[in-house]
Design a protein around this motif. Structure first.
Motif, mmCIF file in Angstrom:
data_model
loop_
_atom_site.group_PDB
_atom_site.id
_atom_site.type_symbol
_atom_site.label_atom_id
_atom_site.label_comp_id
_atom_site.label_asym_id
_atom_site.label_seq_id
_atom_site.Cartn_x
_atom_site.Cartn_y
_atom_site.Cartn_z
ATOM 1 N N ASN A 398 27.244 -15.067 15.323
ATOM 2 C CA ASN A 398 25.949 -15.315 15.710
ATOM 3 C C ASN A 398 25.739 -15.041 17.064
ATOM 4 O OD1 ASN A 398 25.091 -16.593 13.035
ATOM 5 N ND2 ASN A 398 26.914 -17.959 13.336
ATOM 6 N N LEU A 399 26.236 -14.043 17.665
ATOM 7 C CA LEU A 399 26.020 -13.522 18.643
ATOM 8 C C LEU A 399 24.789 -12.601 18.871
ATOM 9 C CD1 LEU A 399 28.576 -12.738 21.367
ATOM 10 C CD2 LEU A 399 26.434 -11.226 21.160
ATOM 11 N N TYR A 400 23.818 -12.897 20.041
ATOM 12 C CA TYR A 400 22.745 -11.922 20.108
ATOM 13 C C TYR A 400 22.771 -11.321 21.369
ATOM 14 C CZ TYR A 400 20.082 -14.293 16.608
ATOM 15 O OH TYR A 400 19.731 -14.804 15.383
ATOM 16 N N LEU A 401 22.623 -10.079 21.254
ATOM 17 C CA LEU A 401 22.716 -8.951 22.493
ATOM 18 C C LEU A 401 21.296 -8.249 22.379
ATOM 19 C CD1 LEU A 401 24.897 -7.988 24.315
ATOM 20 C CD2 LEU A 401 25.312 -6.139 22.622
ATOM 21 N N TYR A 402 20.794 -7.851 23.594
ATOM 22 C CA TYR A 402 19.496 -7.119 23.834
ATOM 23 C C TYR A 402 19.599 -6.438 24.616
ATOM 24 C CZ TYR A 402 17.768 -10.784 26.853
ATOM 25 O OH TYR A 402 17.663 -11.720 28.166
ATOM 26 N N LYS A 403 18.543 -5.325 24.695
ATOM 27 C CA LYS A 403 18.629 -4.199 25.692
ATOM 28 C C LYS A 403 17.245 -3.976 25.803
ATOM 29 C CE LYS A 403 20.077 0.560 26.913
ATOM 30 N NZ LYS A 403 18.799 0.945 27.155
ATOM 31 N N ASP A 404 16.549 -3.858 26.700
ATOM 32 C CA ASP A 404 15.323 -3.352 27.137
ATOM 33 C C ASP A 404 15.147 -1.832 27.638
ATOM 34 O OD1 ASP A 404 12.558 -3.376 27.463
ATOM 35 O OD2 ASP A 404 12.332 -4.770 29.248
ATOM 36 N N ARG A 405 13.976 -1.432 27.669
ATOM 37 C CA ARG A 405 14.035 0.169 28.137
ATOM 38 C C ARG A 405 14.633 0.408 29.406
ATOM 39 N NH1 ARG A 405 8.692 2.576 25.757
ATOM 40 N NH2 ARG A 405 9.874 2.083 23.994
ATOM 41 N N ASN A 406 15.517 1.459 29.464
ATOM 42 C CA ASN A 406 16.297 1.758 30.676
ATOM 43 C C ASN A 406 16.758 0.633 31.464
ATOM 44 O OD1 ASN A 406 15.681 4.517 30.667
ATOM 45 N ND2 ASN A 406 13.562 4.311 31.728
ATOM 46 N N ASP A 407 17.340 -0.126 30.846
ATOM 47 C CA ASP A 407 18.335 -1.414 31.277
ATOM 48 C C ASP A 407 19.314 -1.815 30.375
ATOM 49 O OD1 ASP A 407 18.144 -3.617 32.851
ATOM 50 O OD2 ASP A 407 16.932 -4.833 31.453
ATOM 51 N N LYS A 408 20.058 -2.867 31.018
ATOM 52 C CA LYS A 408 21.538 -3.180 30.742
ATOM 53 C C LYS A 408 21.418 -3.829 29.306
ATOM 54 C CE LYS A 408 22.992 -3.867 35.369
ATOM 55 N NZ LYS A 408 23.494 -4.782 36.159
ATOM 56 N N PHE A 409 22.419 -3.952 28.703
ATOM 57 C CA PHE A 409 22.851 -5.034 27.416
ATOM 58 C C PHE A 409 22.718 -6.472 28.113
ATOM 59 C CE2 PHE A 409 24.372 -1.144 25.560
ATOM 60 C CZ PHE A 409 23.667 -1.234 24.162
ATOM 61 N N ARG A 410 22.164 -7.423 27.480
ATOM 62 C CA ARG A 410 21.994 -8.779 27.979
ATOM 63 C C ARG A 410 22.631 -9.656 26.981
ATOM 64 N NH1 ARG A 410 19.741 -8.662 33.197
ATOM 65 N NH2 ARG A 410 18.717 -6.826 33.488
ATOM 66 N N LEU A 411 23.425 -10.703 27.093
ATOM 67 C CA LEU A 411 23.615 -11.492 25.978
ATOM 68 C C LEU A 411 22.887 -12.839 25.937
ATOM 69 C CD1 LEU A 411 26.704 -10.025 26.206
ATOM 70 C CD2 LEU A 411 27.606 -12.076 25.593
ATOM 71 N N GLY A 412 22.745 -13.357 24.716
ATOM 72 C CA GLY A 412 21.942 -14.576 24.544
ATOM 73 C C GLY A 412 20.647 -14.297 23.946
ATOM 74 N N PRO A 413 20.031 -15.434 23.537
ATOM 75 C CA PRO A 413 20.297 -16.906 23.780
ATOM 76 C C PRO A 413 21.536 -17.258 22.844
ATOM 77 C CG PRO A 413 18.157 -16.978 22.881
ATOM 78 C CD PRO A 413 18.641 -15.708 23.031
ATOM 79 N N PRO A 414 22.228 -18.543 23.254
ATOM 80 C CA PRO A 414 23.114 -19.030 22.586
ATOM 81 C C PRO A 414 22.632 -19.609 21.086
ATOM 82 C CG PRO A 414 23.913 -19.435 24.647
ATOM 83 C CD PRO A 414 22.161 -19.007 24.863
ATOM 84 N N TRP A 415 23.404 -19.541 20.186
ATOM 85 C CA TRP A 415 22.806 -19.974 18.772
ATOM 86 C C TRP A 415 24.089 -20.201 18.090
ATOM 87 C CZ3 TRP A 415 18.385 -21.063 16.847
ATOM 88 C CH2 TRP A 415 18.128 -21.186 15.490
ATOM 89 N N ASP A 416 23.882 -21.382 17.051
ATOM 90 C CA ASP A 416 24.744 -21.828 16.277
ATOM 91 C C ASP A 416 25.889 -22.743 16.428
ATOM 92 O OD1 ASP A 416 25.643 -22.354 13.660
ATOM 93 O OD2 ASP A 416 26.624 -20.356 13.219
ATOM 94 N N PHE A 417 25.486 -23.898 16.693
ATOM 95 C CA PHE A 417 26.474 -24.896 17.076
ATOM 96 C C PHE A 417 26.833 -26.136 16.014
ATOM 97 C CE2 PHE A 417 24.999 -22.597 20.684
ATOM 98 C CZ PHE A 417 26.190 -22.600 21.617
ATOM 99 N N ASP A 418 26.066 -26.128 14.947
ATOM 100 C CA ASP A 418 26.156 -27.310 14.174
ATOM 101 C C ASP A 418 27.284 -27.859 13.588
ATOM 102 O OD1 ASP A 418 25.885 -25.065 12.410
ATOM 103 O OD2 ASP A 418 24.382 -25.735 11.391
#
Length: 528
Positions: A398-418
């Motif tokens: 449940n790790l989210y990773l995103y990347k905008d146009r011409n940008d770096k990879f960024r982590l988050g937001p955190p998810w799944d703690f139940d």
């Protein structure tokens, strides 16, 4: 002449007598019908008000299937409420004590504990009516066919949704498509749901959106607070965006399902993950570089992925037993398997390039990977996971990773703690350092470690002061709902660390685990 008049009068009297008899018969029949209609075992209306303050009246918003659903009188302690009601039966009882509207015998005006009425008809029929008193907002969902939501892949469209606010007002949220969600939680009896409204709504002060999640907070988390608390920890950092949430009670097709956490869904939107939304035609040049939203996908068996979800060349095994195969699903651009090959090839190549700089120790020390990975969000994610003792991270789930146009990879937001967090798994233990994503390598980089120490120095005093207060405040807010939820879904012994403790003690254990991990982690980070 006289005879004719007499005959006329006799006929008139005779007609009048016949009409009178018919009227009596008709009235008697009508009265019998009314009596038969009234003489049942149902509540028709129900309300209560605080003793001595009739203006504080709260009216039931739903009376159905043996349950009266009513919002608590605001700012009342529920110990001195006077009910008013109408029924279509003969008498109302609580146990063996006869009741009447506007009056209560003995101590039955105390609604802090569940109250059950018994309505009797003159024919001797009986029906029990339970009173559910809510002090949280209530979301009411009705499916068009009255059937439950049983599919995790296909939405049930045309569901009507209403929200009952604390003041008793009702917001009509229109229609939505609803499906199940989750992995382990979906196979449990209490189901979580994804909700996609036909129109955008700003619900309970949160940002306007069509897409929402109803988290069931599974049996492992008796406090019902793990997710909300971890999300609050993340909001106290400098993550660009962290999902907000509110506790609600859920009624589906007239059946009360208990306590849920309604929160924003992690998506690419202006007020959420604000990156460029791609089109299928973005197949080359700058347009091909973003934005992408990825979620880790873990298979716990001997499964080999066939192209999608896609695997990278360097980090595709995770977990302490190395039996967890790690891959990535593309959540946005939406379409999953139908995503254009050019976009799939690009994002896989970009991740491979980043990982090649992380998993070569010599290249790692040059810091070149920091041109591809944003270490600010990577550190935030690490600290939230470590402090919450979230064991799920050992498998990079449940790790989210995103990347905008011409940008770096960024982590988050955190998810799944139940499930395995806040003391449900090991305390005074690193969940991220050995098996989670790239952290075993990143912690070799002195620049990464120095920035981690700097951010810990900022966040630690905030978390130490505000998170225990958050836990206490929300425990008091949801207390009655959480206790009722435990009665509805009692299988706490299955996988829960504290099955026999009271609810309040479980919350205390959660706080104790938080403090213990906080002070241990402080010493660990100082020694990095």
């Amino acid at each position: 002449m006289y005879l004719c008049i007499k005959i006329g009068k006799d006929q008139t009297m005779k007609q009048t007598f016949i009409l009178a008899i018919l009227a009596v018969l008709l009235f008697s029949c009508h009265e019998d019908e009314d009596s038969a209609e009234r003489d049942k075992t149902d509540f028709l209306q129900y309300a209560f008000y605080e003793q001595g303050n009739p203006k504080s009246k709260s009216e039931a918003f739903l009376i159905q299937d043996g349950t009266i659903h009513i919002m608590a009188v605001q700012h009342s302690n529920l110990t001195s409420l006077i009910p008013e009601y109408t029924i279509n039966g003969r008498d109302v009882y609580i146990e063996d004590t006869k009741q009447r509207s506007g009056w209560n015998a003995f101590d039955f005006s105390d609604f802090t504990n569940p109250i059950t009425y018994r309505v009797e008809s003159s024919q001797g029929e009986e029906k029990d009516w339970k009173v559910n008193v809510y002090d949280l907002p209530v979301m009411m969902i009705n499916t068009p066919d009255g059937e439950p939501i049983v599919d995790k892949e296909v939405r049930k469209e045309g569901c009507t949704v209403k929200l009952v606010n604390l003041d008793g007002s009702i917001d009509d949220l229109g229609t939505a498509g609803i499906r199940g969600r989750g992995n382990t939680t979906w196979v449990l009896d209490k189901k979580p749901y994804n909700v996609k409204f036909d129109n955008k709504h700003a619900i309970l002060g949160m940002n306007e959106s069509k897409n929402w999640v109803l988290l069931a907070n599974c049996y492992y988390d008796r406090t019902q607070l793990h997710n909300a608390t971890a999300f609050e920890m993340a909001r106290l950092t400098d993550f660009p965006w962290v999902q907000s949430g509110r506790f609600v009670e859920l009624i589906l097709n007239g059946t009360h399902l208990g306590l849920y956490y309604l929160c924003e869904k992690i998506r690419v939107e202006n007020d959420k993950i604000n990156i460029t939304e791609m089109d299928p035609e973005d197949l080359s040049g700058e347009a091909l570089t973003g934005g992408y939203l990825l979620e880790s996908y873990v298979d716990l068996g001997d499964y080999y992925f066939d192209g999608y979800p896609f695997q990278t060349d360097y980090f595709n095994r995770t977990g302490y037993n190395l039996n967890c195969w790690l891959a990535w699903e593309i959540k946005d651009p939406e379409g999953d398997f139908s995503i254009p090959k050019e976009q799939l090839d690009y994002i896989k190549s970009a991740m491979n390039k980043m990982e090649s700089l992380i998993y070569d120790d010599n290249k790692l020390m040059t810091g070149a990977y920091r041109d591809y990975l944003d270490i600010e969000t990577a550190i935030n994610w690490y600290l939230v996971q470590e402090l919450s003792t979230n064991e799920e991270t050992t498998r990079t789930k449940n790790l989210y990773l995103y990347k905008d146009r011409n940008d770096k990879f960024r982590l988050g937001p955190p998810w799944d703690f139940d499930a395995w967090s806040f003391g449900q798994s090991a305390i005074e233990w690193h969940n991220c350092n050995n098996w989670c994503l790239y952290y075993r390598q990143l912690l070799k980089d002195p620049v990464f470690v120095q920035r981690l120490k700097e951010k810990w120095a900022i966040y630690k005093p905030l978390w130490e002061e505000l998170i225990p207060l958050f836990i206490d405040t929300h425990m008091n807010m949801i207390l009655r709902s959480a206790l009722r939820n435990e009665q509805m879904w009692p299988d706490w012994s299955d996988g829960n660390l504290y099955p026999t403790f009271s609810y309040e003690v479980c919350v205390g254990e959660m706080k104790k685990a938080f403090y213990q991990q906080l002070y241990w982690l402080d010493a660990q980070i100082s020694a990095y």
